[in-house]
Design an enzyme around this catalytic site. Structure first.
Site, PDB file in Angstrom:
ATOM      1  N   LYS A  14       0.480 -11.230   1.725  1.00 11.35           N
ATOM      2  CA  LYS A  14       0.690 -12.251   0.723  1.00 11.35           C
ATOM      3  C   LYS A  14       2.258 -12.546   0.666  1.00 11.35           C
ATOM      4  O   LYS A  14       2.711 -13.569   0.922  1.00 11.35           O
ATOM      5  CB  LYS A  14       0.059 -12.083  -0.574  1.00 11.35           C
ATOM      6  CG  LYS A  14      -1.377 -11.829  -0.620  1.00 11.35           C
ATOM      7  CD  LYS A  14      -2.047 -11.575  -2.074  1.00 11.35           C
ATOM      8  CE  LYS A  14      -1.454 -10.311  -2.852  1.00 11.35           C
ATOM      9  NZ  LYS A  14      -1.567  -8.976  -2.406  1.00 11.35           N
ATOM     10  N   ARG A  89      -5.836 -13.630 -10.419  1.00 11.97           N
ATOM     11  CA  ARG A  89      -6.236 -12.155 -10.085  1.00 11.97           C
ATOM     12  C   ARG A  89      -7.460 -12.021 -11.096  1.00 11.97           C
ATOM     13  O   ARG A  89      -8.203 -10.847 -10.681  1.00 11.97           O
ATOM     14  CB  ARG A  89      -5.356 -11.184 -10.433  1.00 11.97           C
ATOM     15  CG  ARG A  89      -4.595 -10.352  -9.271  1.00 11.97           C
ATOM     16  CD  ARG A  89      -3.522  -9.505  -9.888  1.00 11.97           C
ATOM     17  NE  ARG A  89      -3.220  -8.470  -8.892  1.00 11.97           N
ATOM     18  CZ  ARG A  89      -2.195  -8.549  -8.199  1.00 11.97           C
ATOM     19  NH1 ARG A  89      -1.287  -9.564  -8.083  1.00 11.97           N
ATOM     20  NH2 ARG A  89      -1.842  -7.388  -7.172  1.00 11.97           N
ATOM     21  N   ARG A 128       5.814   0.809   3.087  1.00 11.39           N
ATOM     22  CA  ARG A 128       6.735  -0.689   2.797  1.00 11.39           C
ATOM     23  C   ARG A 128       7.968  -0.075   2.019  1.00 11.39           C
ATOM     24  O   ARG A 128       8.040   0.892   1.257  1.00 11.39           O
ATOM     25  CB  ARG A 128       5.957  -1.293   2.103  1.00 11.39           C
ATOM     26  CG  ARG A 128       6.507  -2.468   1.434  1.00 11.39           C
ATOM     27  CD  ARG A 128       5.756  -3.615   0.701  1.00 11.39           C
ATOM     28  NE  ARG A 128       4.851  -2.930  -0.422  1.00 11.39           N
ATOM     29  CZ  ARG A 128       4.098  -3.782  -1.056  1.00 11.39           C
ATOM     30  NH1 ARG A 128       3.962  -5.025  -0.811  1.00 11.39           N
ATOM     31  NH2 ARG A 128       3.317  -3.168  -1.899  1.00 11.39           N
ATOM     32  N   ARG A 163       8.477   1.030  -3.770  1.00 14.60           N
ATOM     33  CA  ARG A 163       7.916   0.479  -5.119  1.00 14.60           C
ATOM     34  C   ARG A 163       7.176   1.551  -5.765  1.00 14.60           C
ATOM     35  O   ARG A 163       6.557   2.531  -4.999  1.00 14.60           O
ATOM     36  CB  ARG A 163       7.016  -0.527  -4.940  1.00 14.60           C
ATOM     37  CG  ARG A 163       7.474  -1.908  -5.140  1.00 14.60           C
ATOM     38  CD  ARG A 163       6.553  -3.271  -4.592  1.00 14.60           C
ATOM     39  NE  ARG A 163       5.405  -3.034  -5.312  1.00 14.60           N
ATOM     40  CZ  ARG A 163       4.488  -4.075  -4.955  1.00 14.60           C
ATOM     41  NH1 ARG A 163       4.654  -4.902  -4.334  1.00 14.60           N
ATOM     42  NH2 ARG A 163       2.951  -4.088  -5.572  1.00 14.60           N
ATOM     43  N   ARG A 174      -5.024  -0.055  -7.516  1.00  8.72           N
ATOM     44  CA  ARG A 174      -4.943  -1.258  -7.180  1.00  8.72           C
ATOM     45  C   ARG A 174      -6.181  -1.937  -6.246  1.00  8.72           C
ATOM     46  O   ARG A 174      -6.452  -3.122  -6.554  1.00  8.72           O
ATOM     47  CB  ARG A 174      -3.577  -1.668  -6.662  1.00  8.72           C
ATOM     48  CG  ARG A 174      -2.459  -1.277  -7.356  1.00  8.72           C
ATOM     49  CD  ARG A 174      -1.247  -0.837  -6.781  1.00  8.72           C
ATOM     50  NE  ARG A 174      -0.596  -1.889  -5.884  1.00  8.72           N
ATOM     51  CZ  ARG A 174       0.188  -1.738  -4.773  1.00  8.72           C
ATOM     52  NH1 ARG A 174       0.856  -0.524  -4.733  1.00  8.72           N
ATOM     53  NH2 ARG A 174       0.516  -2.685  -4.019  1.00  8.72           N
TER      54      ARG A 174
HETATM   55  P1  AP5 Z   1       3.196  -7.589   1.750  1.00  3.64           P
HETATM   56  O1  AP5 Z   1       3.457  -8.854   2.501  1.00  3.64           O
HETATM   57  O2  AP5 Z   1       4.190  -6.887   0.815  1.00  3.64           O
HETATM   58  O3  AP5 Z   1       1.577  -7.432   1.178  1.00  3.64           O
HETATM   59  P2  AP5 Z   1       1.186  -8.117  -0.310  1.00  3.64           P
HETATM   60  O4  AP5 Z   1      -0.199  -8.668   0.059  1.00  3.64           O
HETATM   61  O5  AP5 Z   1       2.207  -8.911  -0.884  1.00  3.64           O
HETATM   62  O6  AP5 Z   1       0.917  -6.561  -1.009  1.00  3.64           O
HETATM   63  P3  AP5 Z   1       1.619  -6.115  -2.410  1.00  3.64           P
HETATM   64  O7  AP5 Z   1       1.362  -4.812  -2.500  1.00  3.64           O
HETATM   65  O8  AP5 Z   1       2.780  -6.847  -2.915  1.00  3.64           O
HETATM   66  O9  AP5 Z   1       0.263  -6.878  -3.014  1.00  3.64           O
HETATM   67  P4  AP5 Z   1      -0.097  -6.678  -4.588  1.00  3.64           P
HETATM   68  O10 AP5 Z   1      -1.047  -7.673  -4.962  1.00  3.64           O
HETATM   69  O11 AP5 Z   1      -0.790  -5.271  -5.030  1.00  3.64           O
HETATM   70  O12 AP5 Z   1       1.143  -6.401  -5.668  1.00  3.64           O
HETATM   71  P5  AP5 Z   1       2.004  -7.371  -6.615  1.00  3.64           P
HETATM   72  O13 AP5 Z   1       3.477  -7.269  -6.562  1.00  3.64           O
HETATM   73  O14 AP5 Z   1       1.489  -8.888  -6.699  1.00  3.64           O
HETATM   74  O15 AP5 Z   1       2.912  -6.449   3.026  1.00  3.64           O
HETATM   75  C1  AP5 Z   1       2.796  -5.082   3.050  1.00  3.64           C
HETATM   76  C2  AP5 Z   1       3.394  -4.170   4.025  1.00  3.64           C
HETATM   77  O16 AP5 Z   1       2.782  -4.710   5.175  1.00  3.64           O
HETATM   78  C3  AP5 Z   1       5.000  -4.614   4.169  1.00  3.64           C
HETATM   79  O17 AP5 Z   1       5.521  -3.223   4.723  1.00  3.64           O
HETATM   80  C4  AP5 Z   1       4.973  -5.569   5.370  1.00  3.64           C
HETATM   81  O18 AP5 Z   1       6.116  -5.421   6.132  1.00  3.64           O
HETATM   82  C5  AP5 Z   1       3.686  -4.992   6.209  1.00  3.64           C
HETATM   83  N1  AP5 Z   1       2.971  -6.294   6.990  1.00  3.64           N
HETATM   84  C6  AP5 Z   1       2.732  -7.667   6.324  1.00  3.64           C
HETATM   85  N2  AP5 Z   1       2.237  -8.320   7.237  1.00  3.64           N
HETATM   86  C7  AP5 Z   1       1.926  -7.679   8.412  1.00  3.64           C
HETATM   87  C8  AP5 Z   1       1.414  -7.926   9.631  1.00  3.64           C
HETATM   88  N3  AP5 Z   1       1.057  -9.191   9.760  1.00  3.64           N
HETATM   89  N4  AP5 Z   1       1.283  -7.136  10.582  1.00  3.64           N
HETATM   90  C9  AP5 Z   1       2.005  -5.704  10.266  1.00  3.64           C
HETATM   91  N5  AP5 Z   1       2.490  -5.675   8.992  1.00  3.64           N
HETATM   92  C10 AP5 Z   1       2.463  -6.408   8.115  1.00  3.64           C
HETATM   93  O19 AP5 Z   1       1.510  -6.709  -7.918  1.00  3.64           O
HETATM   94  C11 AP5 Z   1       1.863  -5.454  -8.491  1.00  3.64           C
HETATM   95  C12 AP5 Z   1       1.234  -5.331  -9.699  1.00  3.64           C
HETATM   96  O20 AP5 Z   1       1.644  -6.136 -10.878  1.00  3.64           O
HETATM   97  C13 AP5 Z   1       0.048  -5.341  -9.778  1.00  3.64           C
HETATM   98  O21 AP5 Z   1      -0.845  -3.944  -9.602  1.00  3.64           O
HETATM   99  C14 AP5 Z   1      -0.367  -5.515 -11.283  1.00  3.64           C
HETATM  100  O22 AP5 Z   1      -0.047  -4.252 -12.176  1.00  3.64           O
HETATM  101  C15 AP5 Z   1       0.926  -6.455 -11.742  1.00  3.64           C
HETATM  102  N6  AP5 Z   1       0.509  -7.711 -11.546  1.00  3.64           N
HETATM  103  C16 AP5 Z   1       0.882  -8.682 -10.493  1.00  3.64           C
HETATM  104  N7  AP5 Z   1       0.300 -10.089 -10.646  1.00  3.64           N
HETATM  105  C17 AP5 Z   1      -0.796  -9.854 -11.730  1.00  3.64           C
HETATM  106  C18 AP5 Z   1      -1.389 -10.790 -12.302  1.00  3.64           C
HETATM  107  N8  AP5 Z   1      -1.601 -12.104 -11.790  1.00  3.64           N
HETATM  108  N9  AP5 Z   1      -2.368 -10.271 -13.051  1.00  3.64           N
HETATM  109  C19 AP5 Z   1      -2.310  -9.062 -13.443  1.00  3.64           C
HETATM  110  N10 AP5 Z   1      -1.434  -8.266 -13.178  1.00  3.64           N
HETATM  111  C20 AP5 Z   1      -0.428  -8.579 -12.329  1.00  3.64           C
END
Ligand code: AP5
Length: 216
Positions: A14, A89, A128, A163, A174
């Protein structure tokens, strides 16, 4: 204006796709994960409150994240559209987003679900890291910097960040939160005829093209 949600489990890509779409087309990325990490870094009250929850991999309360999004939607100048990354979410967050967009005279155009199998998600998340200066995303195996220790994008030699929640224990929680609380949104947006599914396992460019075909 086009408003788009990127929906998918941790590591689905994402953030990677949202950043590129913003650079190429001028969308504004609204990542609740980034907003919460920023609050933690600046040691705000909010940051202290959510630090433990995020490290464990649990969800922060709806009230907090809806408040963050509301502030951005009502304050940020934007003529192209918003990309919601990691929000909504829960069903309560999805309802709140619909109401907020209504209140500013906007609507949601597409929800793009990126699907990737769990085994691949674990590999992606565990490798990552990001540049601490510009936030560029890297991966130990699939996308290391061209010159070790130097960011390809901004040239910074400062520091790369891993992270706190990118470990196998937090990742399990998660993923559980995704399947329990977030995956019902797939049905929610399907019924609203907004949902488009994309295989998140291709190259970053292939996936980008597939998203572009949906939003153009
Ligand atoms: P990346 O693009 O970083 O993946 P992502 O889907 O963004 O994954 P996240 O871990 O950031 O999502 P998340 O939802 O767990 O975390 P968030 O920050 O929202 O890609 C991952 C890796 O893969 C990278 O190394 C990249 O290079 C590689 N990659 C990408 N695409 C690729 C491809 N096509 N081919 C090969 N490699 C690839 O949330 C974190 C925390 O915040 C949550 O756990 C929660 O505690 C809190 N939080 C955030 N939002 C909310 C909400 N709305 N409600 C409640 N709690 C929340």
């Amino acid at each position: 204006m086009k408003n788009l949600i990127l929906l998918g489990p941790p590591g689905a890509g994402k953030g990677t796709q949202a950043r590129t779409l913003c650079e190429k087309y001028g969308f504004v990325q609204l990542s609740t994960g980034d907003m919460l990490r920023e609050a933690k870094k600046d040691e705000t009250d909010l940051g202290r409150k959510v630090a433990g929850i995020m490290a464990k991999g649990e969800l922060v309360t709806d009230e907090i994240v809806i408040g963050l999004i509301e502030k951005k939607l009502t304050n940020d100048e934007n003529e192209i559209g918003f990309i919601f990354d990691g929000f909504p979410r829960t069903l309560a967050q999805a309802d709140a987003l619909g109401n907020l967009l209504d209140s500013i005279g906007q609507s949601l155009d597409h929800v793009v679900e990126l699907f990737v199998d769990d085994e691949k998600l674990v590999q992606r998340i565990i490798g990552r890291f990001t540049c601490s200066s510009c936030g560029e995303l890297y991966h130990k195996i699939t996308k290391p910097p061209e010159n070790a220790g130097i960011c390809d994008v901004c040239g910074s030699k400062d520091k790369f960040n891993f992270r706190q929640d990118d470990n196998e224990v937090s990742l399990k929680i998660r993923l559980l939160a995704y399947y329990r609380d977030t995956s019902p949104l797939i049905g929610y947006y399907h019924v609203l005829n907004k949902l488009r599914k994309i295989n998140g396992l291709g190259s970053v460019d292939e996936i980008q093209n597939n998203i572009r075909n949906i939003i153009k």
